[in-house]
Design a protein around this motif. Structure first.
Motif, PDB file in Angstrom:
ATOM      1  N   GLU A 160      -1.067 -10.713 -72.010  1.00 14.10           N
ATOM      2  CA  GLU A 160      -1.844 -11.960 -72.048  1.00 14.10           C
ATOM      3  C   GLU A 160      -0.924 -13.104 -72.481  1.00 14.10           C
ATOM      4  N   VAL A 161      -1.205 -14.286 -71.978  1.00 15.61           N
ATOM      5  CA  VAL A 161      -0.450 -15.476 -72.373  1.00 15.61           C
ATOM      6  C   VAL A 161      -0.781 -15.793 -73.833  1.00 15.61           C
ATOM      7  N   MET A 162       0.253 -16.081 -74.609  1.00 12.93           N
ATOM      8  CA  MET A 162       0.071 -16.439 -76.022  1.00 12.93           C
ATOM      9  C   MET A 162       0.473 -17.887 -76.226  1.00 12.93           C
ATOM     10  N   GLU A 163      -0.221 -18.535 -77.157  1.00 18.51           N
ATOM     11  CA  GLU A 163       0.079 -19.922 -77.494  1.00 18.51           C
ATOM     12  C   GLU A 163       0.662 -19.992 -78.898  1.00 18.51           C
ATOM     13  N   ILE A 164       1.621 -20.873 -79.058  1.00 17.51           N
ATOM     14  CA  ILE A 164       2.100 -21.207 -80.397  1.00 17.51           C
ATOM     15  C   ILE A 164       1.350 -22.465 -80.800  1.00 17.51           C
ATOM     16  N   VAL A 165       0.640 -22.383 -81.912  1.00 19.30           N
ATOM     17  CA  VAL A 165      -0.169 -23.509 -82.375  1.00 19.30           C
ATOM     18  C   VAL A 165       0.595 -24.347 -83.399  1.00 19.30           C
ATOM     19  N   ASN A 166       1.269 -23.675 -84.329  1.00 19.04           N
ATOM     20  CA  ASN A 166       2.018 -24.380 -85.377  1.00 19.04           C
ATOM     21  C   ASN A 166       3.278 -23.611 -85.742  1.00 19.04           C
ATOM     22  N   TYR A 167       4.297 -24.357 -86.081  1.00 19.00           N
ATOM     23  CA  TYR A 167       5.480 -23.798 -86.715  1.00 19.00           C
ATOM     24  C   TYR A 167       5.341 -24.104 -88.199  1.00 19.00           C
ATOM     25  N   LYS A 168       5.639 -23.142 -89.053  1.00 16.82           N
ATOM     26  CA  LYS A 168       5.462 -23.349 -90.490  1.00 16.82           C
ATOM     27  C   LYS A 168       6.720 -22.941 -91.245  1.00 16.82           C
ATOM     28  N   ALA A 169       7.095 -23.765 -92.204  1.00 17.09           N
ATOM     29  CA  ALA A 169       8.206 -23.437 -93.104  1.00 17.09           C
ATOM     30  C   ALA A 169       7.774 -23.812 -94.515  1.00 17.09           C
ATOM     31  N   THR A 170       7.922 -22.878 -95.418  1.00 17.76           N
ATOM     32  CA  THR A 170       7.620 -23.109 -96.829  1.00 17.76           C
ATOM     33  C   THR A 170       8.914 -22.941 -97.597  1.00 17.76           C
ATOM     34  N   ILE A 171       9.238 -23.921 -98.409  1.00 17.22           N
ATOM     35  CA  ILE A 171      10.461 -23.870 -99.203  1.00 17.22           C
ATOM     36  C   ILE A 171      10.046 -23.757-100.661  1.00 17.22           C
ATOM     37  N   ILE A 172      10.567 -22.744-101.340  1.00 16.42           N
ATOM     38  CA  ILE A 172      10.230 -22.495-102.740  1.00 16.42           C
ATOM     39  C   ILE A 172      11.508 -22.560-103.558  1.00 16.42           C
ATOM     40  N   SER A 173      11.453 -23.266-104.659  1.00 21.33           N
ATOM     41  CA  SER A 173      12.560 -23.260-105.617  1.00 21.33           C
ATOM     42  C   SER A 173      12.128 -22.385-106.779  1.00 21.33           C
ATOM     43  N   LYS A 174      12.699 -21.198-106.846  1.00 23.92           N
ATOM     44  CA  LYS A 174      12.319 -20.264-107.903  1.00 23.92           C
ATOM     45  C   LYS A 174      12.886 -20.749-109.231  1.00 23.92           C
ATOM     46  N   GLN A 175      12.004 -20.854-110.199  1.00 26.07           N
ATOM     47  CA  GLN A 175      12.381 -21.337-111.525  1.00 26.07           C
ATOM     48  C   GLN A 175      12.047 -20.272-112.564  1.00 26.07           C
ATOM     49  N   GLU A 176      12.714 -20.387-113.697  1.00 22.66           N
ATOM     50  CA  GLU A 176      12.372 -19.487-114.791  1.00 22.66           C
ATOM     51  C   GLU A 176      10.960 -19.809-115.265  1.00 22.66           C
ATOM     52  N   LYS A 177      10.281 -18.775-115.724  1.00 22.93           N
ATOM     53  CA  LYS A 177       8.937 -18.978-116.253  1.00 22.93           C
ATOM     54  C   LYS A 177       9.045 -19.915-117.458  1.00 22.93           C
ATOM     55  N   PRO A 178       8.230 -20.968-117.467  1.00 27.11           N
ATOM     56  CA  PRO A 178       8.321 -21.908-118.589  1.00 27.11           C
ATOM     57  C   PRO A 178       7.893 -21.254-119.900  1.00 27.11           C
ATOM     58  N   LYS A 179       8.529 -21.671-120.959  1.00 31.64           N
ATOM     59  CA  LYS A 179       8.153 -21.177-122.277  1.00 31.64           C
ATOM     60  C   LYS A 179       7.028 -22.065-122.804  1.00 31.64           C
ATOM     61  N   VAL A 180       5.941 -21.430-123.150  1.00 31.91           N
ATOM     62  CA  VAL A 180       4.791 -22.160-123.650  1.00 31.91           C
ATOM     63  C   VAL A 180       4.980 -22.410-125.145  1.00 31.91           C
ATOM     64  N   LYS A 181       4.827 -23.657-125.505  1.00 32.78           N
ATOM     65  CA  LYS A 181       4.977 -24.025-126.910  1.00 32.78           C
ATOM     66  C   LYS A 181       3.701 -23.644-127.663  1.00 32.78           C
ATOM     67  N   GLU A 182       3.883 -22.868-128.691  1.00 33.72           N
ATOM     68  CA  GLU A 182       2.732 -22.488-129.513  1.00 33.72           C
ATOM     69  C   GLU A 182       2.523 -23.539-130.599  1.00 33.72           C
ATOM     70  N   VAL A 183       1.248 -23.696-130.993  1.00 33.11           N
ATOM     71  CA  VAL A 183       0.947 -24.655-132.053  1.00 33.11           C
ATOM     72  C   VAL A 183       1.152 -23.984-133.413  1.00 33.11           C
ATOM     73  N   GLU A 184       1.407 -24.802-134.382  1.00 33.07           N
ATOM     74  CA  GLU A 184       1.629 -24.322-135.753  1.00 33.07           C
ATOM     75  C   GLU A 184       0.389 -23.610-136.275  1.00 33.07           C
ATOM     76  N   ASN A 185       0.600 -22.598-137.095  1.00 36.85           N
ATOM     77  CA  ASN A 185      -0.509 -21.855-137.695  1.00 36.85           C
ATOM     78  C   ASN A 185      -1.078 -22.649-138.864  1.00 36.85           C
ATOM     79  N   ALA A 186      -2.391 -22.653-138.960  1.00 36.36           N
ATOM     80  CA  ALA A 186      -3.067 -23.409-140.021  1.00 36.36           C
ATOM     81  C   ALA A 186      -2.857 -22.786-141.396  1.00 36.36           C
ATOM     82  N   ASN A 187      -2.525 -21.476-141.441  1.00 35.17           N
ATOM     83  CA  ASN A 187      -2.315 -20.786-142.729  1.00 35.17           C
ATOM     84  C   ASN A 187      -3.448 -21.059-143.719  1.00 35.17           C
TER      85      ASN A 187
END
Length: 177
Positions: free
Chosen positions: A81-108
C-alpha cells in the motif's frame, strides 16, 4: 530522500540552536522519527529511527517498521500500500545532572511565629486568624488552623479543623485534625 535529509538537518540545527540560546550545549541526545500512515488514513504512527542519514537501505527498514507497528497497533498491515509521510520529527535533549533540592532548615522544636493576626471569614463565622510568612517556616513547624500562610505568589488557607506541617523540602502538608 534528499528532502527528508534536508528537513531533518533543519530540525536538528534549529533544536540545537534553541537549546544553545538557553545555555544547553553539552550531552545532547537527538531523537528522530517520521509520522506515517497508509494513504487515505486519518491517523499516523510515529516511527522512530536512529540513522544518521536516510538512504535506500534504511528507508526500507523504516517502511517495514511501520508495517510491523501498524499490525501490532491495529491488527492488520497492508503490504504494498502507498504510505504517506505526514511529519518529520526531531527532539533534542540536553541531559543534565539531577538538580540538588535545597532542604529547609529544621525548626528544632522552635514554634512558628505568626507575623500578624486578622479576622477572616470561614464557614464557622469571622475568626481571629494567625498569618504566617512562608519564607519564615521551617522543617517541622506545625500550624493549627485557622491560619493563613502568605507568600509572593499565593496564600494558603488552613481551615479551623485542619493543621499544616512543613516538611524538609518546604512543602506544606495539610490534614484534618
Amino acid at each position: 530522500m534528499e528532502r527528508a535529509n534536508e528537513a531533518f538537518q533543519e530540525l536538528i540545527e534549529k533544536g540545537i540552536n534553541d537549546l544553545a540560546s538557553q545555555g544547553y550545549t553539552d550531552n545532547l541526545e537527538i531523537i528522530t522519527s517520521i509520522e506515517m500512515r497508509y494513504l487515505g488514513q486519518n491517523y499516523e504512527l510515529d516511527v522512530p529511527f536512529t540513522y544518521d542519514e536516510i538512504n535506500d537501505e534504511n528507508m526500507k527498514k523504516i517502511w517495514n517498521k511501520f508495517h510491523e507497528m501498524h499490525l501490532a497497533r491495529f491488527g492488520f498491515k497492508i503490504d504494498g500500500e502507498v504510505m504517506e509521510i505526514v511529519n518529520y520529527k526531531a527532539t533534542i535533549i540536553s541531559k543534565q545532572e539531577k538538580p540538588k533540592v535545597k532542604e529547609v532548615e529544621n525548626a528544632n522544636d522552635r514554634e512558628a511565629i505568626p507575623v500578624d493576626h486578622r479576622y477572616v471569614y470561614f464557614d464557622e463565622g469571622s475568626l481571629l486568624t494567625a498569618i504566617y510568612d512562608r519564607e519564615e517556616l521551617l522543617d517541622g513547624h506545625v500550624i493549627h488552623g485557622p491560619a493563613i500562610i502568605e507568600e509572593n505568589a499565593s496564600s494558603t488557607v488552613i481551615k479551623p479543623d485542619y493543621k499544616a506541617q512543613i516538611d524538609s523540602l518546604g512543602n506544606i502538608r495539610i490534614e484534618k485534625k
